[in-house]
Motif scaffolding. Sequence first.
Motif, short mmCIF file in Angstrom:
data_model
loop_
_atom_site.label_atom_id
_atom_site.label_comp_id
_atom_site.label_asym_id
_atom_site.label_seq_id
_atom_site.Cartn_x
_atom_site.Cartn_y
_atom_site.Cartn_z
N LYS A 236 0.84 -1.20 0.00
CA LYS A 236 0.00 0.00 0.00
C LYS A 236 0.88 1.24 0.00
CE LYS A 236 -3.87 1.97 2.51
NZ LYS A 236 -3.40 2.80 3.60
N LYS A 237 1.87 1.17 0.80
CA LYS A 237 2.77 2.32 0.91
C LYS A 237 3.44 2.59 -0.45
CE LYS A 237 6.90 3.53 3.19
NZ LYS A 237 7.99 2.84 3.88
N ASN A 238 3.88 1.52 -1.05
CA ASN A 238 4.55 1.69 -2.34
C ASN A 238 3.61 2.21 -3.40
OD1 ASN A 238 7.11 1.05 -1.65
ND2 ASN A 238 6.87 -1.13 -2.07
N ARG A 239 2.38 1.73 -3.35
CA ARG A 239 1.43 2.18 -4.37
C ARG A 239 1.07 3.63 -4.17
NH1 ARG A 239 -3.51 -1.62 -5.33
NH2 ARG A 239 -3.45 -0.62 -7.35
N GLU A 240 1.01 4.02 -2.94
CA GLU A 240 0.59 5.38 -2.67
C GLU A 240 1.74 6.37 -2.77
OE1 GLU A 240 -1.29 5.20 1.07
OE2 GLU A 240 -3.16 4.39 0.25
N ALA A 241 2.93 5.86 -2.71
CA ALA A 241 4.08 6.77 -2.75
C ALA A 241 4.10 7.48 -4.10
CB ALA A 241 5.37 6.00 -2.55
N GLY B 36 -6.94 29.00 -6.09
CA GLY B 36 -8.22 28.30 -5.94
C GLY B 36 -8.09 27.09 -5.05
N GLU B 37 -9.23 26.54 -4.71
CA GLU B 37 -9.20 25.42 -3.78
C GLU B 37 -9.11 24.10 -4.50
OE1 GLU B 37 -12.44 25.52 -0.97
OE2 GLU B 37 -11.88 27.56 -0.45
N GLY B 38 -8.64 23.11 -3.76
CA GLY B 38 -8.53 21.78 -4.33
C GLY B 38 -9.90 21.14 -4.43
N ALA B 39 -9.96 20.07 -5.23
CA ALA B 39 -11.24 19.39 -5.42
C ALA B 39 -11.59 18.60 -4.17
CB ALA B 39 -11.16 18.47 -6.62
N ASN B 40 -12.85 18.28 -4.05
CA ASN B 40 -13.28 17.45 -2.95
C ASN B 40 -12.93 16.00 -3.27
OD1 ASN B 40 -14.48 16.44 -0.74
ND2 ASN B 40 -16.58 16.64 -1.52
N LEU B 41 -11.95 15.48 -2.54
CA LEU B 41 -11.46 14.15 -2.86
C LEU B 41 -12.36 13.06 -2.26
CD1 LEU B 41 -7.65 14.66 -2.35
CD2 LEU B 41 -8.94 14.73 -4.45
N LEU B 49 -5.83 7.02 -6.75
CA LEU B 49 -5.89 8.40 -7.26
C LEU B 49 -6.09 9.38 -6.12
CD1 LEU B 49 -6.11 10.28 -9.74
CD2 LEU B 49 -8.55 9.93 -9.66
N LYS B 50 -6.90 8.95 -5.20
CA LYS B 50 -7.20 9.81 -4.07
C LYS B 50 -5.92 10.15 -3.30
CE LYS B 50 -10.74 9.40 -0.59
NZ LYS B 50 -11.77 8.46 -0.18
N THR B 51 -5.18 9.12 -3.00
CA THR B 51 -3.95 9.38 -2.24
C THR B 51 -2.97 10.19 -3.06
OG1 THR B 51 -3.23 7.21 -2.94
CG2 THR B 51 -4.02 7.44 -0.68
N ARG B 56 -0.40 15.41 -3.88
CA ARG B 56 -0.17 16.53 -4.80
C ARG B 56 -0.65 17.84 -4.15
NH1 ARG B 56 2.21 17.38 -9.53
NH2 ARG B 56 3.94 16.45 -8.44
N GLU B 57 -1.85 17.74 -3.59
CA GLU B 57 -2.44 18.92 -2.95
C GLU B 57 -1.52 19.42 -1.84
OE1 GLU B 57 -4.73 21.20 -3.60
OE2 GLU B 57 -5.28 19.91 -5.24
N LYS B 58 -0.99 18.45 -1.14
CA LYS B 58 -0.10 18.81 -0.03
C LYS B 58 1.12 19.57 -0.57
CE LYS B 58 1.54 15.98 3.45
NZ LYS B 58 1.68 14.59 3.89
N LEU B 59 1.63 19.06 -1.66
CA LEU B 59 2.79 19.73 -2.27
C LEU B 59 2.42 21.14 -2.71
CD1 LEU B 59 4.59 17.10 -4.46
CD2 LEU B 59 5.43 18.27 -2.46
N TYR B 60 1.24 21.27 -3.28
CA TYR B 60 0.81 22.59 -3.72
C TYR B 60 0.75 23.54 -2.54
CZ TYR B 60 -0.70 20.47 -8.12
OH TYR B 60 -0.73 19.82 -9.33
#
Lengths: 854, 534
Positions: A236-241, B36-41, B49-51, B56-60
């Motif tokens: 999971k960690k790898n996939r989410e990284a 602007g704001e991020g999308a509602n995940l 994709l969510k993670t 990504r949002e965090k980086l932004y």
Amino acid sequence: MGGGLKRKSSSSSKSLAKSKKKKGPHLPNSILKVIANQKRPLNSDEEDDDAIDSDDEHGGDLYEYEEGVPEEESRKNNRYDRHDNYDYELPEDFEDENVESEDDVNSENDEEVEGDDDDDRHTRMLQSLTGMPSAAFEGDSKSKPVLFTEAYPEGEFNPTRDVLEGKNVLTEEDFLAPLKGTPGYQKTSKQIARMQKGTKHVVHAPLPKPERERLERKAVKGIVDEEFGKWVHLVKKNREAPTVYFNKEVNLGYSTVSAIASDFQPRTEFEKKMASVLNDSEVTEAHRDDGARLLELNEVSMEDHIKDRNHIAKMRSLLFRHEVKSKRIKKIKSKTYHRLKNKDLKNSSLGALMDPEMAKEEAMRQEARRVEERMTLKHKNTGKWAKRMISRGLNVKYDGTKAAIAEQLQMNASLSRKMNSMRDGSSSDESEDEEELNDGSDEDTPSRLIAKAKEKTLKALEDDEVPNSGLMSLPFMARAMKKKNEEANEEAKRALEEYEEWENAGGENSKKPVEVSGRRAFGATAKVEAPKESRKDSDNFYDNSDSDNDMAGVEDNDMKAVRDTASPARNTGTMTDTEKFDDVVGNPASTTTFDVAMFASGSWKKMTGGKNTESKKASKKTRVPISQAQDKKGSRDDGSEDSESEAERMVDGVLTSASKETFEIPSQEEIINRAFAGDDVLDEFEKDKEEVLNQEVPKPEKPVLVPGWGNWTNIQRKIGISKHELQKHEAEKKEWEQGLKKRKDARLNHVIISEKVDKKAEKLHTTTLPYPYTSREVFENSMRMPIGPEFNPSTILAELNRPEVVKKTGVIIKPVKFEEVNPNDEVDDEHPRNHQKQRTKKKTSKRQGKVKSK
Amino acid sequence: MEVALEDNNPMEKVLPPDEQEIDVELEAKEKKYLRGEGANLETLKDKKLKTQLASREKLYGKSAKAAAKIEKWLLPASAGYLETDGLEKTWRINQTDIAKEVDKLSTRNQYDIVLPDFGPYKLDFTASGRHMLAGGRKGHLALVDMMNMNLIKEIQVGETVRDVAFLHNDQFFAAAQKKYSYIYSRDGTELHCLKERGSVARLRFLKNHFLLASINKIGQLHYQDVTYGNMVASIRTGKGRTDVMEVNPYNGVVALGHSGGTVTMWKPTSQVPLVQMHCHPGPVSSVAFHPNGHLMATSGKERKVKIWDLRKFEEIQTIHGFHAKTLSFSQKGLLAAGTGSFVQVLGDSSGGGYSRYMSHSMVKGYQVEKVMFRPYEDVLGIGHSMGWSSILIPGSGEPNFDSWVANPFETSKQRREKEVHLLLDKLPPETIMLDPSKIGAMRPSRRKDKPTRGEIEAEKEVAIEAAKSVELKKKTKGRNKPSKRTKKKKELVENAKKTFPEQEHGNVAGQKRRIGEVAGAELPTSLKRFARKN
């Protein structure tokens, strides 16, 4: 299945009890068995009960399931591969309680019955017990009638089927029962009880195969799940990284030259020798110390010295001899000798370099040879001999042949090499020629050209003959031709005149004819007088708003002259309190321009004088209609024009009074137009909007009764437009209204927003959502932030743009290794160096998928 | 009264401010950088994709924070301002008052240059504000280095000059002259004569797209690519002659003001205007755009200046009482308007709309032709009938320049490098659109026309033909009978025919649904959930 078995066994015991009740005289089965086997005397009823009890105790478990041989093992046909059977098998020395099985007795009968299942046997058992036909017991389970095959009554030598089939198994108690009461009985029974305790004396019936396999799978799944469950967090960690790193420090080998050199091992003789010298401890030591020891080591033996000296002496003598020879040759005065020598030189390439003539010749010859070579390919080993040699591989075998073939190839290469020198020379020659031609004709081009032109026109004038036959001889064609000819002649004449003028003017000024060519209509006399004036006139005509164009009238030469004089007449009278002239206006450049301006405008005034006013007036008059034509509202142009002219007046206030005079009071109509300019503007905009809307969202057409279509009869006329037509129109209208409402400018009365699709801009949008996204909103939101260096601080930039996989080239990616991962840890991407463990993303995910699918 | 111009000495007044205040300030800046704001995940079903998006949002967020901090702490200079105490009004302060308060260097930016013979003057500044181009109507072109007040080149073209414009840097400039417009190099050499566009009234350069836009006397709008030299678009506006043209710096859309009181906005890839706004009942005299692209100021001959919000195309504010011949927004959002010999500067200091900030009157008789704020300086350049002037407007210019964007202290090497970068980053003309942030997003759905009956018929024919021409597989014995084959074929054709009426029905259903959707789309977002769903 276990439950089912129990039920059956219990039912069997019930039936036993039943049979006992019903058939009093009948002996219990076990007793009969005992009688049959042991030939022992009949016992009392209590013993019987005991035996039955014992039977009940174990009866359920004693059922023996006969498993059909699986097809793989039966080897009836060779469809299956041979394999070892790993199923549990009883040990060979296992004793089956001394019971004769049916297999032993009638094996041939057995083969057929093998497939029978429990129910079958059960009914048979009941049958044997009760002596009733099998139909009595078959209610739900069986429909197949079973034949009653027992031919004989039960007896000592006629064991029942039960016994034969091993239904009621003999137990230790059975054997012990007759001994009851005897002196050793207590002891033996105890012993046996102990034995029973220690050993699991009863073998359970194995489960059916699919059942067993299912259980097995269940167990295995549990184990596997547990095993793989450990990986879940890691995967999971790898996939989410966002990034996976494979840049662990790996030694990729040498990185510097010195590192390679340090590992050098001398192999050949020479290398070894060198190494021995270089690594000689004495030498290195000498180097480390002062040079004295080096000198010692450098000592040369006498022999070497003599050898060296001899060699030098030889070389010197050779040199001397050569010198002497060349001196002698130089002194030779014989002509024949020199002629011969020169000839030699000529033939050699060196000579060719000296003499250009010769070089050319040589080049020609070379070219010819090259062409020949390229045509014949003589030296490309195409000859008979060469082919034979190559085909037999002799060119590899023998050095001589090899050399010969190589030589041929070399020759071919040298012959067919492209020669550049000659081409270049020729092209340069040509260009030179051209230049020469140009040079020669430069002076008299215009005159010559004119003469030529004249000649041609004269010729054209002369030979206008009308053809006598064919299409051209038709009367109307002839007329047309004549007309055309006349026109052409006229033109030619005009041209001739011009040519003559030019010739008269002479070729001294080459620019003049060019100027004149544009103004043929003015004639020759007019143009010399007033070029400026005519220009000004045309200016005013074309460009009505630019009264200040007249700057063009000021000649460049004048301006330059003024600039040179640079009279320092500074106009300081107009300075305001905020003016800072210290360094700005003090700039010499700006002052000069200022002066220039003064002078230039002055000169212009003088020149234009009164005649300009007329043209101005004219232009003013012409201006009005033109502007109205340009602008349908008639308001804009006038306004702008007016402002412009106003500004001009203001500007020229000091300098030109002429422009003021030109102002004309506008007509009444114009004034009214101007005053109410903005009145219908809004209306017009609304109209525009309607138009645009109609274009973009076309209004549906109302169905109309077209005379002659669908209203022939009175009834039809009464009905009017058909219902469905009207309905359709209603629907279309609704749609149209929807379309209008949907527009962005639906509620903005003062705005028209075009909703035309820009086809060129369409390529800047995606047609479909890119893969992982399912919602348009999310996708567009994720695109909102730019990730380029122009938009982000450099500290974050690398993180924002890091690739999915960071890897060093040449690093072998090893399969994922297990490591403990805290599931609550968040993906930490900030410190990539902290977790450099190698992992593979894909492999693990695949495995995970497999497990899940199970 | 207190006057401060752009302060280049940050250490001077760093007070220990409340931390909370800083936080609030930083947050506001962060918000700006987050775009602007991020999308509602939460709505996403795809966990991966969510993670990914979450990270990504965090980086932004991190990026925005860093940018905000940089802006807060590292940018060296603070913006200038004009502060009054008591009953003093900012618009009563004139240039002489300011001159007393500001430093010596800034006073050098107050001057009038009197050139009475060639005016009125048009002005243009380079993006960095280093160079100024002045074009006198009577043919005087001057290129001035504003840093050291050095006249680089001055030429007399000998004919009317209607407008001047710098190209991407100070090396080239264009001048709209009597008959044609020309491109000159820095040293005054005529490089090109642009004959195709006719006699041009206004010239503007779109620096991101390298397009030279011009409107000519017969109301034709031309876009010419200055890198290739090809004419990208020539559009007939059909609204008559105008000399009001401005470029929206945010999206490159060109706005024209017309005599009917409309302002039209154009892009090179469309022959019809993107937007037509009816702004004034009389002719539009000038247009200006705020640098952020959301505000537009227009002025009509009926003595009104209007401020428009371009996101909603609605009027925000009407300022009565004067009409502006020329309008200009500064980098910080001040609006300068020139009329007659009077220049007024409006400011939006409180956020409640534009109001008087400063004013300046020229000598009587001077006619202001053009006002333009000098970038990165608190200076307003005024071109008028008697030359040009420069006055100080505190708080107008952006105090910190980004050397990657525009560097006033550019060396020639940097300039060359920048030029290459600009060329590499050149945008194609089709990227000009009202909302450039939509680039890369989903294509807006195009309304499809219902297929006509004839089209459906034709489609049906084609489908039947296709069904007839299907090659049947050769099946095993018994199933390959001719009777069976023909039966099968017939079945195929029947199926093909059958789909069409069904399809029509399906279309109708789809239409119905679409109407329902439309109804949903029309509602405001808060009420959308009550829309009927099928």
